[in-house]
Write an enzyme that holds these catalytic residues in place. Structure first.
Site, mmCIF file in Angstrom:
data_model
loop_
_atom_site.group_PDB
_atom_site.id
_atom_site.type_symbol
_atom_site.label_atom_id
_atom_site.label_comp_id
_atom_site.label_asym_id
_atom_site.label_seq_id
_atom_site.Cartn_x
_atom_site.Cartn_y
_atom_site.Cartn_z
ATOM 1 N N SER A 35 -0.751 0.562 -5.603
ATOM 2 C CA SER A 35 -0.677 0.816 -7.053
ATOM 3 C C SER A 35 -1.856 0.234 -7.778
ATOM 4 O O SER A 35 -2.139 0.630 -8.908
ATOM 5 C CB SER A 35 0.562 0.200 -7.701
ATOM 6 O OG SER A 35 1.464 -0.288 -6.822
ATOM 7 N N HIS A 72 -1.607 8.280 -4.282
ATOM 8 C CA HIS A 72 -0.729 7.450 -5.107
ATOM 9 C C HIS A 72 0.420 8.275 -5.667
ATOM 10 O O HIS A 72 0.227 9.154 -6.499
ATOM 11 C CB HIS A 72 -1.544 6.782 -6.229
ATOM 12 C CG HIS A 72 -0.747 5.802 -7.008
ATOM 13 N ND1 HIS A 72 -0.802 5.697 -8.367
ATOM 14 C CD2 HIS A 72 0.171 4.883 -6.605
ATOM 15 C CE1 HIS A 72 0.033 4.751 -8.764
ATOM 16 N NE2 HIS A 72 0.638 4.246 -7.713
ATOM 17 N N GLU A 116 -1.710 11.332 -7.374
ATOM 18 C CA GLU A 116 -3.123 11.018 -7.645
ATOM 19 C C GLU A 116 -3.857 10.951 -6.308
ATOM 20 O O GLU A 116 -3.437 10.219 -5.409
ATOM 21 C CB GLU A 116 -3.243 9.674 -8.368
ATOM 22 C CG GLU A 116 -2.716 9.717 -9.793
ATOM 23 C CD GLU A 116 -2.732 8.359 -10.496
ATOM 24 O OE1 GLU A 116 -2.902 8.327 -11.724
ATOM 25 O OE2 GLU A 116 -2.561 7.317 -9.820
ATOM 26 N N ASN A 122 -1.343 4.224 -13.763
ATOM 27 C CA ASN A 122 -1.057 2.786 -13.920
ATOM 28 C C ASN A 122 -2.031 2.106 -14.876
ATOM 29 O O ASN A 122 -1.681 1.122 -15.529
ATOM 30 C CB ASN A 122 -1.064 2.082 -12.567
ATOM 31 C CG ASN A 122 0.246 2.314 -11.811
ATOM 32 O OD1 ASN A 122 1.197 2.861 -12.375
ATOM 33 N ND2 ASN A 122 0.287 1.919 -10.563
HETATM 34 N N1 3HC Z 1 16.269 11.337 -5.364
HETATM 35 C C1 3HC Z 1 16.555 12.635 -5.617
HETATM 36 N N2 3HC Z 1 16.824 13.090 -6.832
HETATM 37 C C2 3HC Z 1 16.826 12.195 -7.841
HETATM 38 C C3 3HC Z 1 16.526 10.822 -7.655
HETATM 39 C C4 3HC Z 1 16.254 10.414 -6.335
HETATM 40 N N3 3HC Z 1 15.943 9.150 -6.029
HETATM 41 N N4 3HC Z 1 16.572 10.196 -8.854
HETATM 42 C C5 3HC Z 1 16.885 11.138 -9.766
HETATM 43 N N5 3HC Z 1 17.038 12.339 -9.162
HETATM 44 C C6 3HC Z 1 17.314 13.621 -9.777
HETATM 45 C C7 3HC Z 1 18.793 13.723 -10.056
HETATM 46 O O1 3HC Z 1 19.455 14.391 -9.030
HETATM 47 C C8 3HC Z 1 18.854 14.474 -11.356
HETATM 48 O O2 3HC Z 1 18.938 15.847 -11.103
HETATM 49 P P1 3HC Z 1 19.889 16.722 -12.039
HETATM 50 O O3 3HC Z 1 19.272 16.646 -13.389
HETATM 51 O O4 3HC Z 1 19.872 18.075 -11.446
HETATM 52 O O5 3HC Z 1 21.222 16.050 -11.938
HETATM 53 C C9 3HC Z 1 17.502 14.230 -12.027
HETATM 54 O O6 3HC Z 1 16.642 13.673 -11.036
HETATM 55 C C10 3HC Z 1 17.638 13.286 -13.183
HETATM 56 O O7 3HC Z 1 18.234 12.081 -12.719
HETATM 57 P P2 3HC Z 1 19.343 11.274 -13.482
HETATM 58 O O8 3HC Z 1 20.262 12.228 -14.199
HETATM 59 O O9 3HC Z 1 19.932 10.291 -12.537
HETATM 60 O O10 3HC Z 1 18.593 10.388 -14.538
HETATM 61 P P3 3HC Z 1 17.523 10.753 -15.620
HETATM 62 O O11 3HC Z 1 17.687 12.091 -16.199
HETATM 63 O O12 3HC Z 1 17.535 9.572 -16.527
HETATM 64 O O13 3HC Z 1 16.139 10.750 -14.816
HETATM 65 C C11 3HC Z 1 14.267 9.625 -13.930
HETATM 66 C C12 3HC Z 1 15.783 9.671 -14.004
HETATM 67 C C13 3HC Z 1 13.742 10.873 -13.182
HETATM 68 C C14 3HC Z 1 13.912 8.376 -13.141
HETATM 69 C C15 3HC Z 1 13.663 9.620 -15.398
HETATM 70 O O14 3HC Z 1 14.284 8.618 -16.149
HETATM 71 C C16 3HC Z 1 12.178 9.375 -15.415
HETATM 72 O O15 3HC Z 1 11.379 10.281 -15.227
HETATM 73 N N6 3HC Z 1 11.771 8.098 -15.670
HETATM 74 C C17 3HC Z 1 10.375 7.696 -15.681
HETATM 75 C C18 3HC Z 1 9.963 7.368 -14.270
HETATM 76 C C19 3HC Z 1 8.521 6.941 -14.195
HETATM 77 O O16 3HC Z 1 7.810 6.797 -15.178
HETATM 78 N N7 3HC Z 1 8.063 6.719 -12.947
HETATM 79 C C20 3HC Z 1 6.735 6.237 -12.697
HETATM 80 C C21 3HC Z 1 6.782 4.758 -12.538
HETATM 81 S S1 3HC Z 1 5.187 4.077 -12.212
HETATM 82 C C22 3HC Z 1 5.007 4.266 -10.569
HETATM 83 O O17 3HC Z 1 5.878 4.706 -9.840
HETATM 84 C C23 3HC Z 1 3.688 3.867 -10.008
HETATM 85 C C24 3HC Z 1 3.796 2.642 -9.144
HETATM 86 O O18 3HC Z 1 2.511 2.429 -8.582
HETATM 87 C C25 3HC Z 1 4.256 1.386 -9.879
#
Ligand code: 3HC
Length: 310
Positions: free
Chosen positions: A143, A164, A176, A214
């Site tokens: 990251s 990434h 990325e 990031n």
């Molecule tokens: N596996 C499979 N499917 C998943 C899942 C998983 N682990 N997590 C969520 N889903 C699917 C669900 O099945 C759901 O599908 P549906 O709408 O058909 O039911 C859909 O995704 C939405 O999930 P939820 O209803 O549980 O919850 P949300 O609608 O709140 O979405 C989220 C969850 C996708 C995590 C959303 O909140 C989001 O996009 N959050 C931002 C995440 C983000 O910014 N990530 C980047 C972080 S930085 C990073 O990773 C970089 C690293 O280097 C630090």
């Protein structure tokens, strides 16, 4: 405007997986990111070996993958038979190993997603460099560490890049692709092609701190913490504001809890040390204290929010 069609991309993914140079992938590290990468590769027709240091870790990862593939299948297929075939085909493409050196003996691509420690990553890649066939490409999912410094441990900088991914990997559509000056055009194209075969949208970036996402996201989360530290607004109100005022799926505190406060702290500490004059990389006394107290977010049950409450 429909920018991205998931179903179309999925069918393209399966056919481009056939056409791609990369058929067998070894993912080293079976944590949240590693298991997600292994899952998505298997879902799109690749043969995958997922490696970790012990059986407990790989077993835990396999269970996580099973749950996640079931969620994906439920979303994609109305038909139960199709869904269960998708699940068993996907799981059938993943084998596990606790021996990274043996695992890379006949692989096309290694994706490393282990602990964020430069020396540990260099040691791993130096060993893999001796064991992997000459055509094998190496990538790190780091990251925040420089890809060039990790690649120094190998004799194949031309076949080295950054891949990434974002958490949760099965859901987040971005990949990325990071090139260092030595990354060959063939390697870059193969990595980008593989990303597309996974159904991801790829963006290209130089080996700059935090790449694109990031670099913007981490200082944003720490700026939110500074608002809280000054008492300007509560965590809940800041989260509501960014979700409803800027359309973000999670507010900065929900996201920090989701990513892990230890991960956020690790990233900002490293950049602050490297670039002490850049105030966007300032560390946070509050985050330091919370990490010391073990309040790491969702994974520890408490961060800015409490996840143990019913
Ligand atoms: N596996 C499979 N499917 C998943 C899942 C998983 N682990 N997590 C969520 N889903 C699917 C669900 O099945 C759901 O599908 P549906 O709408 O058909 O039911 C859909 O995704 C939405 O999930 P939820 O209803 O549980 O919850 P949300 O609608 O709140 O979405 C989220 C969850 C996708 C995590 C959303 O909140 C989001 O996009 N959050 C931002 C995440 C983000 O910014 N990530 C980047 C972080 S930085 C990073 O990773 C970089 C690293 O280097 C630090």
């Amino acid at each position: 405007m429909v920018f991205y069609s998931f179903l179309t991309t999925r069918s393209l993914s399966l056919s481009s997986a056939m056409a791609s140079k990369i058929k067998h992938v070894t993912v080293i590290g079976s944590g949240l990111m590693g298991s997600g990468i292994a899952q998505v590769a298997a879902q799109t027709g690749h043969t995958v070996t997922m490696v970790d240091v012990d059986v407990v870790a790989v077993d835990k990862a396999q269970k996580r993958i099973e749950n996640s593939v079931q969620r994906v299948a439920k979303k994609k297929y109305g038909d139960e038979e199709e869904a269960s075939k998708f699940i068993s085909d996907t799981l059938g493409r993943i084998t596990t190993s606790v021996d990274a050196v043996t695992a890379v003996g006949s692989t096309d691509l290694v994706v490393e997603a282990i602990v964020e420690n430069l020396e540990v990553k260099k040691k791993l890649f130096s060993e893999l460099d001796k064991a992997a066939p000459s055509h094998t490409m190496f990538a790190s999912n780091t990251s925040s560490l420089p890809i060039a410094k990790i690649a120094e441990a190998t004799s194949r900088k031309d076949r080295f890049g950054g891949l990434h991914f974002f958490n949760p990997v099965p859901v987040m559509k971005l990949l990325e692709v990071v090139r260092i000056p030595e990354t060959s055009q063939d390697t870059f194209e193969a990595m980008t092609g593989w990303g597309k075969a996974l159904g991801k949208v790829t963006v290209e970036c130089k080996d700059t701190p935090g790449f694109i996402v990031n670099r913007l996201l981490v200082p944003y989360m720490f700026e939110a913490v500074r608002l809280l530290e000054r008492g300007d607004a509560s965590a809940r109100d800041i989260d509501i504001a960014m979700k409803l005022g800027a359309g973000y799926p999670m507010g900065p505190f929900e996201l920090m809890d989701y990513v892990g406060l230890d991960t956020g702290k690790f990233i900002i500490d490293g950049w602050h040390k490297e670039y002490p004059d850049m105030s966007i990389f300032n560390t946070s006394p509050l985050v330091n204290k919370m990490v010391e107290e073990g309040k790491l977010g969702v994974k520890s049950g408490e961060g800015f929010y409490n996840y143990n409450k019913k």
